[in-house]
Design a protein around this motif. Sequence first.
Motif, PDB file in Angstrom:
ATOM      1  N   VAL A   1       0.189 -15.661 -11.322  1.00  6.73           N
ATOM      2  CA  VAL A   1       0.847 -14.793 -12.065  1.00  6.73           C
ATOM      3  C   VAL A   1       0.464 -14.703 -13.332  1.00  6.73           C
ATOM      4  N   VAL A   2       0.160 -13.225 -14.001  1.00  7.75           N
ATOM      5  CA  VAL A   2      -0.318 -13.119 -15.287  1.00  7.75           C
ATOM      6  C   VAL A   2       0.289 -11.927 -15.977  1.00  7.75           C
ATOM      7  N   ASP A   3       1.163 -11.250 -15.076  1.00  5.90           N
ATOM      8  CA  ASP A   3       1.440 -10.178 -15.911  1.00  5.90           C
ATOM      9  C   ASP A   3       2.840  -9.478 -15.299  1.00  5.90           C
ATOM     10  N   LYS A   4       3.339  -8.902 -15.854  1.00 11.95           N
ATOM     11  CA  LYS A   4       4.971  -8.147 -15.621  1.00 11.95           C
ATOM     12  C   LYS A   4       4.608  -6.813 -15.138  1.00 11.95           C
ATOM     13  N   CYS A   5       5.330  -6.535 -13.882  1.00  9.56           N
ATOM     14  CA  CYS A   5       5.105  -5.095 -13.573  1.00  9.56           C
ATOM     15  C   CYS A   5       6.550  -4.326 -13.550  1.00  9.56           C
ATOM     16  N   MET A   6       6.164  -3.571 -14.795  1.00  4.18           N
ATOM     17  CA  MET A   6       7.243  -2.669 -15.178  1.00  4.18           C
ATOM     18  C   MET A   6       7.862  -1.805 -14.377  1.00  4.18           C
ATOM     19  N   SER A   7       6.956  -1.146 -13.269  1.00  2.00           N
ATOM     20  CA  SER A   7       7.652  -0.176 -12.309  1.00  2.00           C
ATOM     21  C   SER A   7       7.880  -0.794 -10.943  1.00  2.00           C
ATOM     22  N   CYS A   8       7.664  -2.015 -10.685  1.00  2.00           N
ATOM     23  CA  CYS A   8       7.931  -2.927  -9.548  1.00  2.00           C
ATOM     24  C   CYS A   8       9.390  -3.118  -9.379  1.00  2.00           C
ATOM     25  N   GLY A   9      10.084  -3.190  -8.175  1.00  2.00           N
ATOM     26  CA  GLY A   9      11.180  -3.544  -7.988  1.00  2.00           C
ATOM     27  C   GLY A   9      11.274  -4.919  -7.558  1.00  2.00           C
ATOM     28  N   ARG A  10      12.659  -5.553  -7.480  1.00  2.00           N
ATOM     29  CA  ARG A  10      12.372  -6.991  -7.256  1.00  2.00           C
ATOM     30  C   ARG A  10      11.542  -7.435  -6.340  1.00  2.00           C
ATOM     31  N   ASN A  11      11.381  -6.824  -5.210  1.00  2.00           N
ATOM     32  CA  ASN A  11      10.327  -7.466  -3.920  1.00  2.00           C
ATOM     33  C   ASN A  11       9.121  -7.016  -4.151  1.00  2.00           C
ATOM     34  N   ASN A  12       8.766  -5.909  -4.993  1.00  2.00           N
ATOM     35  CA  ASN A  12       7.362  -5.521  -5.001  1.00  2.00           C
ATOM     36  C   ASN A  12       6.745  -6.170  -5.845  1.00  2.00           C
ATOM     37  N   ILE A  13       5.172  -5.918  -5.819  1.00  2.00           N
ATOM     38  CA  ILE A  13       4.400  -6.614  -6.559  1.00  2.00           C
ATOM     39  C   ILE A  13       3.007  -5.822  -6.959  1.00  2.00           C
TER      40      ILE A  13
END
Length: 118
Positions: free
Chosen positions: A80-92
Amino acid sequence: MVALTKFLFATFFSSAAIAREGKMTWYNPGVGACGKTNNDNDIVVAIGVPHWHAANPNNDPNCQKKVTIHHGSKTVTARVVDKCMSCGRNNIDVSPAVFKKFGPLSKGHFQVKWTLHN
């Protein structure tokens, strides 16, 4: 005090060992929310905003944790190195290097199972 804060976040807000099912997409990494620079060849993942707990993401307990991703008979473990702003809780969102282990980038997305580990 900083060490105690990190410990408390890790203890009370950890989402480790919870298997999730969601959509995996790919992105081109750069400077991530954890404060490190990565590139398309690194085996890295961005997780959704709901998994971030620290006001300063560089200090988030999820930074550098491992995520194991499963699709069909294939399994990949990424950091884990980043935050996905457009991902929902279960998406990566993963680097191209990770995505290509499951199929071509042109596929766009896969339904996957993934687990965040301590």
